[in-house]
Design a protein around this motif. Structure first.
Motif, PDB file in Angstrom:
ATOM      1  N   GLU A  80       0.826  -1.206   0.000  1.00  0.00           N
ATOM      2  CA  GLU A  80       0.000   0.000   0.000  1.00  0.00           C
ATOM      3  C   GLU A  80       0.866   1.264   0.000  1.00  0.00           C
ATOM      4  N   VAL A  99      -4.098  -2.509  -5.563  1.00  0.00           N
ATOM      5  CA  VAL A  99      -4.155  -3.386  -4.395  1.00  0.00           C
ATOM      6  C   VAL A  99      -5.541  -3.998  -4.318  1.00  0.00           C
ATOM      7  N   LEU A 100      -5.604  -5.325  -4.324  1.00  0.00           N
ATOM      8  CA  LEU A 100      -6.872  -6.047  -4.319  1.00  0.00           C
ATOM      9  C   LEU A 100      -7.079  -6.698  -2.954  1.00  0.00           C
ATOM     10  N   LYS A 101      -8.200  -6.439  -2.350  1.00  0.00           N
ATOM     11  CA  LYS A 101      -8.502  -7.047  -1.061  1.00  0.00           C
ATOM     12  C   LYS A 101      -8.825  -8.523  -1.239  1.00  0.00           C
ATOM     13  N   SER A 102      -8.446  -9.307  -0.253  1.00  0.00           N
ATOM     14  CA  SER A 102      -8.633 -10.753  -0.328  1.00  0.00           C
ATOM     15  C   SER A 102      -9.535 -11.231   0.802  1.00  0.00           C
ATOM     16  N   TRP A 122      -5.371 -11.046   3.532  1.00  0.00           N
ATOM     17  CA  TRP A 122      -4.219 -10.264   3.110  1.00  0.00           C
ATOM     18  C   TRP A 122      -4.433  -9.783   1.676  1.00  0.00           C
ATOM     19  N   PRO A 123      -3.901  -8.615   1.359  1.00  0.00           N
ATOM     20  CA  PRO A 123      -4.136  -8.038   0.038  1.00  0.00           C
ATOM     21  C   PRO A 123      -3.256  -8.662  -1.032  1.00  0.00           C
ATOM     22  N   ARG A 124      -3.719  -8.576  -2.270  1.00  0.00           N
ATOM     23  CA  ARG A 124      -2.931  -8.975  -3.432  1.00  0.00           C
ATOM     24  C   ARG A 124      -2.679  -7.755  -4.300  1.00  0.00           C
TER      25      ARG A 124
END
Length: 551
Positions: free
Chosen positions: A268, A377-380, A384-386
């Motif tokens: 981030e 940034v992709l939320k998972s 945890w983010p990807r």
């Protein structure tokens, strides 16, 4: 125009473009990627065939067996020199520097394997024989032959090629060889220690990999031995002189960008910092640092195409050899000095001589520039983010976190004493080349004892082990040590390895890897027994003899 001539023309054009001179005498052998337009990687027989062709064309290469894999494949070790030494004894009065490169320890990460074969060809079939006036080069291009033979297009699908597939990460025992630096459970890593480190004692070890990690434009990454229990003059030389100079060669001579291996500390907030990975000596490049030698981890960028990765890795190899030739005397002097300092410390250790039990990542004081991309940034759902990279490039400048500062430490002893018969521990120490002695007379000594107050084991197995961690305290007591008790002195060059293996609070020692379980976990009742390794803090004369590794 026939295919043989075309292959020669393509190879000649590549080498000339890369700055390497071809001998005009004969056609040079090609690697499998070169023959297949980089659609395939070499199998074991291809590697052995290529090495055989080099032997037919040059008298300056000799092949030893580094070890034999679990599935029975001999691991070739190329010895390249002018003259090529028949054994390490030939180097007793020779000032050439011994340098060792290995590749394919993870057999899905194959560009180092191909680059090593190309490097051997560059040197041996060049009329000028580059580097060989100053170094002896050892090459192990296919360190994990069992994993290499399991080539499949479904392996490592995240990386870009080769399109016909690669091998697998693990060896024939289902072990990750780059987690075996201290426990020595694999024939491959035991062979590395016995037949390379102890036999040839190279000043430099490079271990070549392919990374899974952050997105950036640089194809070549590296990091030096970073474990803080290694000698800091070696760490400072690698971070302050060796790798910056190699970077300069890569950029100015080979037009190739290189950055320290690592990842963004925060996806981030990328500018927060770039952090190196893995200080534990289970990783081979960190283990080499504990042996007072110069370790390099090379990680190639998986999202560049296979051809680019091979060529870039190949240029890194040449750049490192150029540096080694230019700094040969300085490196040899530094290593001798560090060995002497380690032995001297062990003769009478003071309060300032400590083993670091816990450490934290700290900035080096250097900044690193990463040619990266803007990222989404992709939320998972897993918590945890990807990250998904965009097509928009972006340059990030941030502090480099590759130092590990002490959070807690304990004083190093004069030596360690083990009064119980622990054959698996004794064997492990001797396999590393550590000096182990046995008492020939009983003796009563005042020692430090580590009393275990808490022992935890990981629920999930890791590399076939349920890793331990302990908490406890030291008490001083008088103990009688019988005949045949083991004594491990720290007045030896491998003192840092010995301490890492035997300190109870070590994060990667033999207690962690379950070597002491039967001696510290009672058959009945709760709690734990006393850790059976005692610390002798002051120099004492002992009646003892040197232990030897039984065959």
């Amino acid at each position: 125009m026939n295919k043989r001539f075309i292959s020669f023309f393509v190879l000649a054009a590549f080498l000339v473009a890369g700055g390497f001179t071809l001998s005009k005498a004969e056609v040079k052998p090609l690697t499998v990627p070169e023959k297949t337009e980089f659609k395939e990687t070499s199998r074991y027989e291809d590697v052995m065939g290529f090495i055989g062709e080099l032997q037919e064309k040059s008298s300056l290469v000799r092949v030893e067996i580094l070890g034999t894999s679990t599935e029975g494949r001999d691991i070739p070790l190329l010895i390249i020199g002018d003259p090529v030494p028949a054994s390490p004894l030939d180097l007793n009065y020779d000032d050439r520097l011994v340098v060792y490169f290995q590749a394919n320890i993870h057999a899905g990460e194959v560009e180092g394997k191909e680059a090593a074969l190309m490097l051997a060809r560059d040197i041996l079939l060049n009329d000028d024989l580059p580097y060989l006036d100053k170094i002896v080069l050892l090459l192990a291009p296919i360190f994990n032959p069992d994993g290499n033979e399991k080539i499949d297009v479904n392996n490592r699908r995240n990386q870009v090629g080769p399109e016909k597939g690669v091998g697998v990460r693990y060896n024939g025992q289902n072990l990750d060889l780059n987690r075996d630096g201290l426990k020595l459970e694999s024939p491959e890593v035991r062979g590395l220690v016995q037949n390379v480190m102890m036999r040839w004692d190279p000043a430099v070890l490079l271990d070549s990999h392919t990374h899974n990690g952050s997105y950036h434009e640089e194809v070549v990454t590296y990091i030096w031995s970073v474990n803080p229990n290694g000698d800091h003059s070696l760490i400072d030389f690698m971070s302050g002189t060796f790798m910056p100079e190699v970077n300069k060669i890569l950029k100015e001579k080979y037009d190739t960008l290189c950055i320290p291996h690592g990842d963004f500390m925060s996806i981030e907030e990328p500018e927060k910092g770039w952090r190196s990975l893995g200080p534990e000596p289970r990783y081979i490049s960190n283990y080499i640092g504990l042996r007072n030698r110069l370790g390099i981890l090379n990680e190639n960028y998986p999202y560049a195409d296979f051809k680019t990765r091979v060529f870039s890795c190949h240029k890194l190899f040449h750049s490192i050899l150029e540096f080694c030739c230019d700094h040969k005397e300085e490196m040899a002097h530094l290593i001798r000095e560090v060995d002497q300092k380690t032995v001297k410390r062990g003769l009478n250790p003071g309060e300032e001589d400590v083993f670091i039990t816990k450490y934290e990542s700290k900035p080096t004081g250097q900044e690193v520039t990463i040619h990266g991309y803007e990222m989404e940034v992709l939320k998972s759902d897993r918590g945890w983010p990807r990250v998904r990279k965009t097509d928009v490039t972006k340059t990030y400048t941030m502090p480099l976190y590759a130092n590990y500062g002490a959070q807690s430490s304990v004083r190093l002893p004069y030596g360690y004493l083990i009064p119980l018969p622990v054959p698996e521990v004794e064997k492990n120490l001797l396999l590393h080349g550590i000096t182990v002695e046995k008492l020939t007379k009983p003796v009563q000594l005042e020692v430090e004892t580590f009393v275990i107050e808490e022992l935890k084991s990981m629920e999930r197995a890791y590399q076939g082990h349920h890793l331990n961690s302990v908490k406890g305290k030291y008490v001083t007591e008088t103990v009688v040590f019988p005949v045949d008790s083991l004594f491990i002195p720290l007045a030896q060059p491998l003192a840092n390895v010995a301490s890492y293996l035997l300190e109870p609070e070590s994060d990667d020692g033999l207690l962690v890897w379950n070597f002491f379980d039967r001696y510290i976990v009672p058959q009945w009742g709760r709690g734990a027994l006393v850790y059976p390794v005692y610390k002798l803090t002051e120099p004492v004369n002992l009646a003892k003899e040197t232990a030897k590794l039984s065959k």
